[in-house]
Scaffold this motif. Structure first.
Motif, PDB file in Angstrom:
ATOM      1  N   UNK A  88       1.932  -5.877 -21.463  1.00  0.00           N
ATOM      2  CA  UNK A  88       0.720  -6.599 -20.301  1.00  0.00           C
ATOM      3  C   UNK A  88       1.681  -7.029 -19.273  1.00  0.00           C
ATOM      4  N   UNK A  89       1.356  -6.711 -17.793  1.00  0.00           N
ATOM      5  CA  UNK A  89       2.037  -7.284 -16.806  1.00  0.00           C
ATOM      6  C   UNK A  89       1.739  -8.769 -16.660  1.00  0.00           C
ATOM      7  N   UNK A  90       2.597  -9.572 -16.772  1.00  0.00           N
ATOM      8  CA  UNK A  90       2.115 -11.052 -16.532  1.00  0.00           C
ATOM      9  C   UNK A  90       2.397 -11.512 -15.199  1.00  0.00           C
ATOM     10  N   UNK A  91       1.389 -11.927 -14.487  1.00  0.00           N
ATOM     11  CA  UNK A  91       1.273 -12.447 -13.184  1.00  0.00           C
ATOM     12  C   UNK A  91       2.492 -13.266 -12.649  1.00  0.00           C
ATOM     13  N   UNK A  92       2.726 -14.252 -13.497  1.00  0.00           N
ATOM     14  CA  UNK A  92       3.542 -15.360 -13.238  1.00  0.00           C
ATOM     15  C   UNK A  92       5.173 -14.855 -13.294  1.00  0.00           C
ATOM     16  N   UNK A  93       5.377 -13.608 -13.652  1.00  0.00           N
ATOM     17  CA  UNK A  93       6.599 -13.098 -13.897  1.00  0.00           C
ATOM     18  C   UNK A  93       6.619 -11.721 -13.091  1.00  0.00           C
ATOM     19  N   UNK A  94       5.755 -11.538 -12.194  1.00  0.00           N
ATOM     20  CA  UNK A  94       6.000 -10.413 -11.275  1.00  0.00           C
ATOM     21  C   UNK A  94       5.530 -10.633 -10.006  1.00  0.00           C
ATOM     22  N   UNK A  95       6.540 -10.014  -9.114  1.00  0.00           N
ATOM     23  CA  UNK A  95       6.473 -10.262  -7.741  1.00  0.00           C
ATOM     24  C   UNK A  95       5.901  -9.062  -6.993  1.00  0.00           C
ATOM     25  N   UNK A  96       5.332  -9.277  -5.988  1.00  0.00           N
ATOM     26  CA  UNK A  96       4.318  -8.068  -5.291  1.00  0.00           C
ATOM     27  C   UNK A  96       5.233  -7.926  -3.878  1.00  0.00           C
ATOM     28  N   UNK A  97       5.288  -6.523  -3.315  1.00  0.00           N
ATOM     29  CA  UNK A  97       5.915  -6.315  -2.154  1.00  0.00           C
ATOM     30  C   UNK A  97       5.377  -5.003  -1.942  1.00  0.00           C
ATOM     31  N   UNK A  98       5.666  -4.336  -0.397  1.00  0.00           N
ATOM     32  CA  UNK A  98       5.125  -3.128  -0.282  1.00  0.00           C
ATOM     33  C   UNK A  98       5.144  -3.054   1.081  1.00  0.00           C
ATOM     34  N   UNK A  99       4.307  -1.968   1.783  1.00  0.00           N
ATOM     35  CA  UNK A  99       4.499  -1.737   3.295  1.00  0.00           C
ATOM     36  C   UNK A  99       2.910  -0.800   3.308  1.00  0.00           C
ATOM     37  N   UNK A 100       2.726  -0.998   4.672  1.00  0.00           N
ATOM     38  CA  UNK A 100       1.395  -0.543   5.158  1.00  0.00           C
ATOM     39  C   UNK A 100       1.705   0.355   6.378  1.00  0.00           C
ATOM     40  N   UNK A 101       1.049   1.465   6.456  1.00  0.00           N
ATOM     41  CA  UNK A 101       0.638   2.301   7.897  1.00  0.00           C
ATOM     42  C   UNK A 101      -0.732   2.592   8.041  1.00  0.00           C
ATOM     43  N   UNK A 102      -0.954   3.406   8.934  1.00  0.00           N
ATOM     44  CA  UNK A 102      -2.481   3.665   9.239  1.00  0.00           C
ATOM     45  C   UNK A 102      -2.913   4.307   8.110  1.00  0.00           C
ATOM     46  N   UNK A 103      -2.303   5.469   7.469  1.00  0.00           N
ATOM     47  CA  UNK A 103      -2.935   6.283   6.702  1.00  0.00           C
ATOM     48  C   UNK A 103      -2.395   5.919   5.136  1.00  0.00           C
ATOM     49  N   UNK A 104      -1.277   5.208   4.900  1.00  0.00           N
ATOM     50  CA  UNK A 104      -0.756   4.919   3.703  1.00  0.00           C
ATOM     51  C   UNK A 104      -0.555   3.490   3.320  1.00  0.00           C
ATOM     52  N   UNK A 105      -0.727   2.801   2.136  1.00  0.00           N
ATOM     53  CA  UNK A 105      -0.439   1.430   1.889  1.00  0.00           C
ATOM     54  C   UNK A 105       0.178   1.484   0.459  1.00  0.00           C
ATOM     55  N   UNK A 106       1.390   0.896   0.518  1.00  0.00           N
ATOM     56  CA  UNK A 106       1.993   0.752  -1.092  1.00  0.00           C
ATOM     57  C   UNK A 106       2.122  -0.816  -1.499  1.00  0.00           C
ATOM     58  N   UNK A 107       1.807  -0.637  -2.838  1.00  0.00           N
ATOM     59  CA  UNK A 107       2.028  -1.848  -3.586  1.00  0.00           C
ATOM     60  C   UNK A 107       3.038  -1.726  -4.627  1.00  0.00           C
ATOM     61  N   UNK A 108       4.220  -2.612  -4.645  1.00  0.00           N
ATOM     62  CA  UNK A 108       5.024  -2.467  -5.669  1.00  0.00           C
ATOM     63  C   UNK A 108       4.998  -3.820  -6.477  1.00  0.00           C
ATOM     64  N   UNK A 109       4.878  -3.780  -7.605  1.00  0.00           N
ATOM     65  CA  UNK A 109       5.004  -4.850  -8.432  1.00  0.00           C
ATOM     66  C   UNK A 109       6.365  -4.865  -9.206  1.00  0.00           C
ATOM     67  N   UNK A 110       7.293  -5.754  -9.302  1.00  0.00           N
ATOM     68  CA  UNK A 110       8.362  -5.853  -9.907  1.00  0.00           C
ATOM     69  C   UNK A 110       8.317  -7.264 -10.893  1.00  0.00           C
ATOM     70  N   UNK A 111       8.781  -6.940 -12.105  1.00  0.00           N
ATOM     71  CA  UNK A 111       9.056  -8.205 -13.119  1.00  0.00           C
ATOM     72  C   UNK A 111      10.351  -8.632 -12.776  1.00  0.00           C
TER      73      UNK A 111
END
Length: 248
Positions: A88-111
């Motif tokens: 299980x991914x634990x939200x309190x131990x997970x950081x979110x980052x990423x990037x967005x363009x007009x046609x692509x959006x990226x969500x990176x989750x790092x514990x």
């Protein structure tokens, strides 16, 4: 009275068939997780986390709220066999980052300690204004493997939505990524494009949620129909019974 009993039995049989069909439909609609290579202990339902990605102008370009459960199949060094681990991914131990363009959006989750890196990539078709989850990759350091676990798939077609709307699925669903990775999502809502501020747009619900709402409607309609038919059969039978006592 024998005819009335026969009508009631027939109505009851039809109703049971409708209820059974609705339940079986829900069972078939639920996506089953892949078979496990070895017995494992389930960690329970994951906690829901809220994740976001900000664009260059410091405004939200992707929002996600979901509980995530990873099903990883790997080769154990100590046991010298293939095992499956459920994490299980634990939200309190997970950081979110990423990037967005007009046609692509990226969500990176790092514990914490960068032991697990999970990446979701969404693609927008600017012609149809439809988006979908097109790629998932995972790199995870496991204590019982020779090297970090790594897998990805760039030809996925999950979580389909419309530009300006969020995709929502309260029911548990399984995203089969590769033969060695599947992801269970819980209470999911995500919007990778067309955000206005830091809140979700109107939600488009998944088929699993629609099926879950359909079952009580079918059962209720079947029971209401049964009551109506039995009542009509009773009134008809009573009328015929009174007619039998009339003097010829």
């Amino acid at each position: 009275m024998t005819q009335l009993g026969g009508v009631q039995s027939w109505c009851l049989g039809v109703t049971l068939q409708l209820v059974l069909a609705a339940v079986l439909h829900q069972g078939f609609a639920t996506v089953a997780p892949p078979t496990t290579a070895a017995p494992h202990k389930e960690p329970g339902r994951p906690e829901k986390g809220n994740y976001h990605v900000y664009g260059t102008n410091n405004t939200a370009c992707l929002l996600a709220s979901m509980g995530l459960q990873l099903n990883i199949t790997f080769s154990s060094v100590s046991q010298n066999k293939t095992l499956q681990e459920v994490v299980n991914l634990q939200p309190n131990m997970t950081k979110s980052s990423g990037s967005c363009t007009e046609e692509r959006a990226i969500l990176k989750l790092t514990t914490d300690s960068d032991k697990t890196n999970l990446t979701f990539s969404f693609t927008l078709n600017t012609t149809t204004n439809k988006y979908h989850l097109s790629e998932v990759s995972l790199v995870a350091v496991r204590p019982d493997t020779k090297e970090p676990f790594s897998t990805s798939n760039s030809s996925l077609d999950y979580l389909q939505g419309t530009l300006g709307y969020s995709y929502m699925c309260h029911q548990e669903q399984t995203l089969d990524v590769t033969q060695v990775l599947s992801i269970n999502t819980f209470q999911l809502q995500v919007q990778p494009f067309g955000l206005e501020g830091d809140h979700f747009g109107a939600a488009e619900e998944c088929q699993l949620d629609e099926d879950d709402m359909l079952i009580p409607i079918i059962v209720g309609a079947a029971l209401a129909g049964l009551v109506l038919i039995v009542l009509l059969a009773y009134l008809i039978g009573r009328k015929r019974s009174h007619a039998g006592y009339q003097t010829i």
